[in-house]
Design a protein around this motif. Structure first.
Motif, PDB file in Angstrom:
ATOM      1  N   TYR A  21      55.191 -25.450  54.729  1.00 25.74           N
ATOM      2  CA  TYR A  21      56.251 -24.998  53.825  1.00 25.74           C
ATOM      3  C   TYR A  21      57.411 -25.981  53.788  1.00 25.74           C
ATOM      4  CZ  TYR A  21      53.852 -20.678  52.946  1.00 25.74           C
ATOM      5  OH  TYR A  21      52.935 -19.775  52.532  1.00 25.74           O
ATOM      6  N   PHE A  22      57.690 -26.617  54.922  1.00 26.61           N
ATOM      7  CA  PHE A  22      58.761 -27.595  54.964  1.00 26.61           C
ATOM      8  C   PHE A  22      58.458 -28.770  54.019  1.00 26.61           C
ATOM      9  CE2 PHE A  22      60.507 -31.468  57.129  1.00 26.61           C
ATOM     10  CZ  PHE A  22      61.848 -31.223  56.834  1.00 26.61           C
ATOM     11  N   VAL A  23      57.235 -29.313  54.142  1.00 27.94           N
ATOM     12  CA  VAL A  23      56.862 -30.459  53.300  1.00 27.94           C
ATOM     13  C   VAL A  23      56.927 -30.074  51.825  1.00 27.94           C
ATOM     14  CG1 VAL A  23      54.960 -31.977  52.630  1.00 27.94           C
ATOM     15  CG2 VAL A  23      55.447 -31.569  55.052  1.00 27.94           C
ATOM     16  N   VAL A  24      56.346 -28.940  51.489  1.00 25.10           N
ATOM     17  CA  VAL A  24      56.292 -28.543  50.080  1.00 25.10           C
ATOM     18  C   VAL A  24      57.701 -28.273  49.547  1.00 25.10           C
ATOM     19  CG1 VAL A  24      55.512 -26.717  48.537  1.00 25.10           C
ATOM     20  CG2 VAL A  24      53.936 -27.714  50.182  1.00 25.10           C
ATOM     21  N   THR A  25      58.548 -27.636  50.370  1.00 27.79           N
ATOM     22  CA  THR A  25      59.895 -27.308  49.905  1.00 27.79           C
ATOM     23  C   THR A  25      60.725 -28.561  49.670  1.00 27.79           C
ATOM     24  OG1 THR A  25      59.771 -25.270  51.170  1.00 27.79           O
ATOM     25  CG2 THR A  25      61.955 -25.948  50.412  1.00 27.79           C
ATOM     26  N   VAL A  26      60.748 -29.476  50.644  1.00 25.40           N
ATOM     27  CA  VAL A  26      61.582 -30.661  50.434  1.00 25.40           C
ATOM     28  C   VAL A  26      61.037 -31.497  49.287  1.00 25.40           C
ATOM     29  CG1 VAL A  26      62.578 -30.778  52.737  1.00 25.40           C
ATOM     30  CG2 VAL A  26      60.450 -31.984  52.259  1.00 25.40           C
TER      31      VAL A  26
ATOM     32  N   GLY B 224      40.210 -19.449  37.364  1.00 23.61           N
ATOM     33  CA  GLY B 224      41.492 -19.187  38.022  1.00 23.61           C
ATOM     34  C   GLY B 224      41.684 -20.034  39.264  1.00 23.61           C
ATOM     35  N   HIS B 225      40.801 -21.036  39.454  1.00 23.33           N
ATOM     36  CA  HIS B 225      40.946 -21.966  40.576  1.00 23.33           C
ATOM     37  C   HIS B 225      42.294 -22.660  40.485  1.00 23.33           C
ATOM     38  CE1 HIS B 225      39.724 -24.986  43.535  1.00 23.33           C
ATOM     39  NE2 HIS B 225      40.175 -25.912  42.706  1.00 23.33           N
ATOM     40  N   HIS B 226      43.001 -22.784  41.615  1.00 27.79           N
ATOM     41  CA  HIS B 226      44.274 -23.522  41.624  1.00 27.79           C
ATOM     42  C   HIS B 226      44.105 -24.747  42.506  1.00 27.79           C
ATOM     43  CE1 HIS B 226      48.611 -24.110  41.218  1.00 27.79           C
ATOM     44  NE2 HIS B 226      48.583 -24.496  42.483  1.00 27.79           N
ATOM     45  N   GLN B 227      44.507 -25.899  41.977  1.00 29.42           N
ATOM     46  CA  GLN B 227      44.343 -27.148  42.695  1.00 29.42           C
ATOM     47  C   GLN B 227      45.709 -27.542  43.262  1.00 29.42           C
ATOM     48  OE1 GLN B 227      41.789 -30.645  41.174  1.00 29.42           O
ATOM     49  NE2 GLN B 227      43.750 -30.872  40.171  1.00 29.42           N
ATOM     50  N   HIS B 228      45.817 -27.577  44.575  1.00 22.76           N
ATOM     51  CA  HIS B 228      47.099 -27.945  45.173  1.00 22.76           C
ATOM     52  C   HIS B 228      47.320 -29.443  45.068  1.00 22.76           C
ATOM     53  CE1 HIS B 228      48.083 -24.031  46.822  1.00 22.76           C
ATOM     54  NE2 HIS B 228      46.789 -23.891  47.096  1.00 22.76           N
ATOM     55  N   ALA B 229      48.602 -29.825  44.947  1.00 23.61           N
ATOM     56  CA  ALA B 229      48.932 -31.243  44.866  1.00 23.61           C
ATOM     57  C   ALA B 229      48.430 -31.950  46.128  1.00 23.61           C
ATOM     58  CB  ALA B 229      50.432 -31.412  44.713  1.00 23.61           C
ATOM     59  N   VAL B 230      48.224 -33.256  46.018  1.00 20.93           N
ATOM     60  CA  VAL B 230      47.655 -34.017  47.132  1.00 20.93           C
ATOM     61  C   VAL B 230      48.499 -33.845  48.388  1.00 20.93           C
ATOM     62  CG1 VAL B 230      47.203 -36.352  47.972  1.00 20.93           C
ATOM     63  CG2 VAL B 230      46.423 -35.670  45.695  1.00 20.93           C
ATOM     64  N   ILE B 231      49.818 -34.006  48.242  1.00 26.07           N
ATOM     65  CA  ILE B 231      50.681 -33.872  49.424  1.00 26.07           C
ATOM     66  C   ILE B 231      50.571 -32.476  50.016  1.00 26.07           C
ATOM     67  CG2 ILE B 231      53.115 -33.723  50.118  1.00 26.07           C
ATOM     68  CD1 ILE B 231      53.681 -36.175  48.530  1.00 26.07           C
ATOM     69  N   ALA B 232      50.477 -31.471  49.158  1.00 28.44           N
ATOM     70  CA  ALA B 232      50.355 -30.101  49.656  1.00 28.44           C
ATOM     71  C   ALA B 232      49.047 -29.938  50.421  1.00 28.44           C
ATOM     72  CB  ALA B 232      50.432 -29.111  48.494  1.00 28.44           C
ATOM     73  N   GLN B 233      47.960 -30.551  49.909  1.00 27.42           N
ATOM     74  CA  GLN B 233      46.675 -30.449  50.597  1.00 27.42           C
ATOM     75  C   GLN B 233      46.731 -31.123  51.964  1.00 27.42           C
ATOM     76  OE1 GLN B 233      43.018 -31.026  48.573  1.00 27.42           O
ATOM     77  NE2 GLN B 233      43.837 -30.547  46.547  1.00 27.42           N
ATOM     78  N   ILE B 234      47.350 -32.318  51.992  1.00 27.66           N
ATOM     79  CA  ILE B 234      47.452 -33.027  53.265  1.00 27.66           C
ATOM     80  C   ILE B 234      48.256 -32.183  54.255  1.00 27.66           C
ATOM     81  CG2 ILE B 234      48.333 -35.095  54.408  1.00 27.66           C
ATOM     82  CD1 ILE B 234      47.828 -36.643  51.864  1.00 27.66           C
ATOM     83  N   ALA B 235      49.416 -31.690  53.780  1.00 25.28           N
ATOM     84  CA  ALA B 235      50.272 -30.906  54.673  1.00 25.28           C
ATOM     85  C   ALA B 235      49.542 -29.679  55.180  1.00 25.28           C
ATOM     86  CB  ALA B 235      51.549 -30.495  53.933  1.00 25.28           C
ATOM     87  N   HIS B 236      48.805 -29.032  54.277  1.00 26.19           N
ATOM     88  CA  HIS B 236      48.083 -27.830  54.647  1.00 26.19           C
ATOM     89  C   HIS B 236      47.089 -28.122  55.767  1.00 26.19           C
ATOM     90  CE1 HIS B 236      47.130 -23.709  53.811  1.00 26.19           C
ATOM     91  NE2 HIS B 236      45.834 -23.995  53.812  1.00 26.19           N
ATOM     92  N   ALA B 237      46.388 -29.243  55.644  1.00 28.57           N
ATOM     93  CA  ALA B 237      45.363 -29.578  56.633  1.00 28.57           C
ATOM     94  C   ALA B 237      45.998 -30.087  57.926  1.00 28.57           C
ATOM     95  CB  ALA B 237      44.409 -30.625  56.053  1.00 28.57           C
TER      96      ALA B 237
ATOM     97  N   SER C 276      56.231 -31.253  37.935  1.00 27.28           N
ATOM     98  CA  SER C 276      55.621 -31.458  39.243  1.00 27.28           C
ATOM     99  C   SER C 276      56.250 -30.501  40.260  1.00 27.28           C
ATOM    100  CB  SER C 276      55.806 -32.914  39.659  1.00 27.28           C
ATOM    101  OG  SER C 276      55.261 -33.135  40.925  1.00 27.28           O
ATOM    102  N   GLY C 277      57.568 -30.357  40.159  1.00 25.95           N
ATOM    103  CA  GLY C 277      58.254 -29.420  41.056  1.00 25.95           C
ATOM    104  C   GLY C 277      57.736 -28.004  40.899  1.00 25.95           C
ATOM    105  N   ALA C 278      57.475 -27.608  39.633  1.00 25.94           N
ATOM    106  CA  ALA C 278      56.959 -26.263  39.393  1.00 25.94           C
ATOM    107  C   ALA C 278      55.585 -26.105  40.031  1.00 25.94           C
ATOM    108  CB  ALA C 278      56.888 -25.984  37.892  1.00 25.94           C
ATOM    109  N   ASN C 279      54.815 -27.199  40.028  1.00 24.87           N
ATOM    110  CA  ASN C 279      53.498 -27.171  40.650  1.00 24.87           C
ATOM    111  C   ASN C 279      53.607 -26.957  42.162  1.00 24.87           C
ATOM    112  OD1 ASN C 279      50.892 -28.551  41.727  1.00 24.87           O
ATOM    113  ND2 ASN C 279      50.556 -28.110  39.541  1.00 24.87           N
ATOM    114  N   TYR C 280      54.562 -27.652  42.778  1.00 23.50           N
ATOM    115  CA  TYR C 280      54.769 -27.455  44.219  1.00 23.50           C
ATOM    116  C   TYR C 280      55.253 -26.044  44.508  1.00 23.50           C
ATOM    117  CZ  TYR C 280      53.723 -32.190  45.590  1.00 23.50           C
ATOM    118  OH  TYR C 280      53.070 -33.346  45.847  1.00 23.50           O
ATOM    119  N   ALA C 281      56.136 -25.550  43.634  1.00 23.94           N
ATOM    120  CA  ALA C 281      56.624 -24.188  43.825  1.00 23.94           C
ATOM    121  C   ALA C 281      55.465 -23.206  43.793  1.00 23.94           C
ATOM    122  CB  ALA C 281      57.650 -23.837  42.743  1.00 23.94           C
TER     123      ALA C 281
END
Lengths: 683, 683
Positions: free
Chosen positions: B334-339, B311-324, B133-138
């Motif tokens: 970047y803060f949310v995804v990094t922590v 080649g579609h990449h699906q961002h994790a739910v938290i990443a999508q929320i943070a992005h929006a 999961s961490g690799a996915n966030y990375a």
């Protein structure tokens, strides 16, 4: 209790009784067996040396092939000189130390170490070259293997490694059958060829209709200088035929008496056979129009002006001759190619056998880890075998199993040891002359010295030619590797000498400890502990106590209760260790006792379980092991293991037994077969 | 002699004085530090659990997303029940044995071993899932890493392994900072989102404009049965959020007093935070129109009727929320995804710390190699860490670092131990009722038992649902692995029990050996030999002799001469060994002495060099080592190492010193910081 398991009984029935020590004398080698045992390395080079001569001459185009038999004769002349020289060596040094011993005794340790480094490098190259050439022959017989030679060679090295790790019983027959078959095959094939030649019906080789474009810059007419260089290169490559002739000088002790004389005779025979093969193959190949170029330069090969197609495969010279001579009898071809492959594998195996022998000699002189010197150290043997195989595989992979490239590395080492050995022999004879008074003996010494001097002059010229012509082509790698081995040996020697100085006994070492304080480690109150207590008591120390490291109150209370019940008569000291450390409290306690009484000695008794299976060993004694390792660093403390043999320990004992009877590589050529007698170990 | 090298001094200046044992009490964890130390595993699951819920619901198409928050609430209910249950456990079992202890004490060894196997499997999966999961966030933060998640994850596991092998000092701060930052990030992000939602300005997620085709056979309208299955699958995947809540029950001893109460409070806090996060993320994701499918089924995703490109990449739910939510403030994203990534790595590290702790508990009960029980056995720790990392990497590679696939394996193990632990607690309270007479206490016990019963009913249902919905999807692998660990533990236990039976002391073990015959092995006459002779003499054996194995006549003659000169007063026995075997003649000689006097004991004294460098160890003592190994199998023989410390041995002693002060994984959560005090080892 009998230790003979069912497996051992059935094995004994199958293999026959093992040889007793007393019978070992009977296994010394008669000449007819010694020849094949020691000849495979030297004879097998006829499988690739002629090819290298043709490759080098081809640089100047096919017209230079007229020199081929003259180069062959030059090589044979050197071979004759070298063999005459080694015949002197086997008489002068019958102990089997070979070049290393000759150089060390006569020229000093540095020369000895130089020869040793050269030999170590040579063992690696013997494996790499022989197996690469063998893979090439395999590809000739089985076209499916073509272009996969490196893989085939790697697999072969791994197989040899596995066999040697397992311990193959080298028997005279193992060598005799294929070596004699090889002689029959090559000499028979050449005889057929010469008969055809005499009858004028000699068939042409498959490559006879090819033309060779000279290499750029080597077009005709060659300058004299160019020709000299070309011939020098061809000659130095041809000298690959000399590798392995020194083997007999390392094996004198394995010969039947009179050892030296038999060895010298065998050496002469070996030389005659090798020379005959070499010249015959070269002459026949030339007559049959064999064309042979560096496999990287197939673009120089043309047929009717058209370059050969991609994927062209060039059969080895012997394979081409066999193919043509036996053209309407393919079993003949397969027979020649197969026995050639087999002899190459045997030659490689020679290195696996010679390596540990050299290791043990070096160990005796403090140039290699001392463990290599003791027979039966399986770990040391195994490490040597794996190291040899790994280095050979690296060379095979890096040079893509191409004999032509590997040969550039090969000959330097051989001729370094030839030269130092000859030089040593001259010194040897000169020294002998200073004490010898008998005129007849002196004459013989003069003659021997002359032979060695001639040998030296030949080998010195070859060494110079080889270094000049091959340095950039790869010989530098050999020289770097030799320097590395030399440095390692020097380092090891230096270390052993330092240790010896540090350990030399002096007058201060006579004081006796005044007191022995014994402590017995207690983890539970079971048989091993009771035995350790009993053994410790039997030594009547000045003080004796049990020591227990307490990590859990409940366990401690239970132990104390049992201890009282048992009434061992020994006090129990409890060391508290809230953080479950076991080793440290004991080490500290032992050190504290010693500090309180610096002239006394602390004896730590550790009860040990002895179990048989590897996974059982993981489950036991790990703490004892760490503790022992750690206590060794505490001065004034001695550590006693009191073993308690569990039933499963018998498994290990039986395994150990089998291990002891196993053959070690190199046994045969050291004149050994059994590893001792076959009595059961007393219990 | 001081052992403090320059390196150590400078290190001490840099790191400050090491903590003394006496200060250890001060390192017990206050709640504010304990929460982050034990929470990373449980909280980090919010990084992937919501995603799994959405993936499962997406099987039936976007319309099923209406169930998302209801599934979330079901998960939170189970979490509440489990947390309430564990609050009972931390009161009843404050020793930190956790589920394993509860199951073992109340349900017997088989249940304990089942829980232990489940936990072992879980540790491996914690690493695999968290890091994947961490690799996915990375990859979300660094698009260059997309489609290389498995490689990234493998590298991360290797890094964690290396850090843990090296020994990282876990400090409360190491956990506190990222864990609190993670809470701030997720809860802050959700707060932003809810403010937007209330204001009606909630932005849509990047995937909101996608449509999801239901999986074949799941098209609307779903049958009731289909819907139940769909919800069951979503629910059981959502239960991944529960992994890690049991961590606190293993860590009670690390809490400040009152330990149990503080642990229970921390557990409650953990539950509240985890539940809030889980529900907030699910609700926000639903409101923002997040679309999320199995990454293997992107063909089911369409935008305006057109399938998403390759080649579609699906961002994790938290990443999508943070992005929006942070659309015009990318540092927020970047803060949310990094922590989140950091907390996932911390969660994986939890397993590296918990694994050896569990190992030592199992070792104490005889279910794992005993060496794992002793602190400071670096080898055992290292093997455990390497094993854990290797297994995790295998899973990551096999499942291509896809959290969705790994999660199928994850939850079975967790719920097996939840269930057995609850069942054990019920049994515990029932048993308590049989002795408790105080009515108030009995009421409390009844209440606790009711809580555990509710917990059990919840977790039992979940376990059934999980096994039914996930068995074929991968849970069977977990079950097979559990069975394997179970069998290994059973085998080890059986082995230790057999050994114990074989070793149990009885009345025959009281006889004392009548005589001690001491032999001192002599290889040369140097300081170590003289010391061994002196020590052996000090024990005043009934008979004492030196024993020398002769492999070379010249050396033997020299030694005999020196021996006479020295006048040691001890006779020297020479054993001849023409084949250079050293071990066998000595073993046979010792056995022969013993046979001549079966009630005596043979004491073999071996002088040993103690050197410091690894390569020096290769050069010495190899024969002594083999000899000791072999003599252990001879009954009635004890083996004494008499060490002689060479100057270089200090290197090893210093290394050993440093080693002892090193931190071991899991120290923090066992309430330890230093490995003892910082006094120098006495010499």
């Amino acid at each position: 209790m009998s230790l003979v398991g069912v497996g051992d009984v059935s094995k004994r029935i199958l293999l026959g009784r093992k040889l007793r020590s007393a019978q070992l004398g009977e296994t010394l080698l008669p000449k007819r067996i010694a020849l094949p045992v020691f000849a495979s390395d030297a004879l097998s080079s006829v499988a690739y040396a002629p090819d290298e001569v043709f490759i080098m001459l081809a640089i100047g185009g096919v017209s230079q092939y007229v020199w081929s038999w003259k180069v062959g004769i030059a090589v044979v002349l050197v071979m004759a000189a070298v063999i005459a020289s080694y015949r002197q060596t086997v008489h002068a040094y019958p102990s089997g130390g070979g070049d290393y011993e000759v150089a060390k005794v006569n020229l000093g340790r540095t020369a000895g170490m130089t020869v040793a480094s050269a030999l170590l490098v040579d063992y690696v190259l013997t494996v790499a070259v022989s197996i690469s050439s063998g893979a090439n022959y395999a590809a000739s017989a089985l076209p499916a293997l073509q272009h996969h030679e490196a893989t085939v060679a790697t697999v072969m090295v791994l197989l040899l490694m596995a066999l040697n790790l397992r311990g193959i019983r080298e028997s005279g027959r193992l060598f005799a059958v294929p070596t004699y078959l090889f002689m029959v095959a090559i000499l028979g094939m050449c005889a057929f060829g010469f008969v055809d030649l005499a009858a004028g019906s000699l068939p042409m080789a498959e490559s006879a209709d090819l033309e060779i474009t000279p290499k750029e810059g080597w077009d005709e007419p060659l300058t004299t200088f160019g020709l000299v260089i070309l011939l020098a290169r061809a000659f130095s490559s041809g000298c690959a035929a000399l590798t392995g002739v020194e083997a007999i000088s390392n094996g004198v002790p394995a010969f039947q008496r009179p050892k030296s004389r038999n060895a010298a005779t065998t050496l002469l025979l070996l030389g005659l056979i090798a020379a005959t093969m070499m010249i015959s193959v070269i002459v026949l190949a030339k007559q049959m129009g064999v064309r042979f170029v560096d496999p990287h330069e197939f673009e120089r090969l043309t047929r009717d002006g058209v370059p050969v197609p991609d994927g062209h495969h060039q059969h080895a010279v012997i394979a081409q001759i066999a193919h043509a001579v036996f053209h309407d009898f393919s079993p003949g071809f397969y027979f020649v190619v197969t026995v050639t492959g087999v002899i190459l594998v045997l030659a490689a195996n020679t290195a696996f056998n010679g390596f540990p022998v050299l290791g043990s000699i070096l160990a005796k002189d403090g140039l290699a880890p001392r463990a290599l010197g003791a027979r039966g150290d399986r770990l040391a043997y195994s490490n040597g075998i794996v190291f040899l195989a790994a280095m050979a595989i690296v060379l095979i992979v890096v040079f893509d199993a191409e004999t032509t490239k590997l040969i550039q590395l090969y000959i330097v080492g051989v001729f370094v040891s030839f030269n130092l050995s000859q030089l040593g022999m001259i010194r040897h004879w000169t020294r002998a002359l200073t004490t010898e008074r008998d005129a007849a003996v002196r004459r013989r010494i003069y003659r021997s010295r002359a032979i060695n001097a001639v040998g030296l002059s030949f080998t010195a010229v070859v060494l110079v030619v080889v270094v000049l012509t091959k340095f950039l082509a790869g010989a530098w790698i050999t020289i770097v590797a030799m320097a590395f081995f030399f440095a390692v040996m020097k380092g090891i020697k230096g270390h052993y000498e330092n240790v010896e100085r540090e350990l030399a006994a002096d007058e201060t070492d006579k004081t006796l400890p005044t007191r022995v304080h014994a402590i017995v480690l207690v983890s539970k109150l079971h048989k091993p502990t009771l035995r350790a207590l009993a053994f410790a008591k039997a030594t009547r120390p000045n003080a004796l106590e049990g020591v227990y490291v307490s990590v859990d109150q409940k366990d401690t209370a239970r132990l104390l209760e049992e201890w009282d019940e048992r009434n061992t008569g020994v006090p129990l000291k409890v060391l508290h260790s809230p953080y479950r450390e076991v080793v440290k409290p004991i080490v500290e306690y032992a050190s504290a006792i010693r500090r309180a009484n610096p002239r006394g000695v602390v004896a730590v008794y550790i009860p040990e379980y002895v179990v048989g299976r590897w996974w059982e060993q993981l489950l036991h004694n790990q703490t004892a092991l760490r503790l022992k390792g750690r206590l060794l660093f505490s001065p004034g403390v001695m550590v006693t293991s009191v073993p308690y043999q569990l039933r499963s320990s018998e498994i290990a004992l039986e395994r150990e037994e089998r291990e002891e009877h196993r053959v070690r590589p190199g046994d045969l050529r050291r004149g050994r077969v059994g590893s001792g007698d076959d009595r059961q170990l007393p219990r």
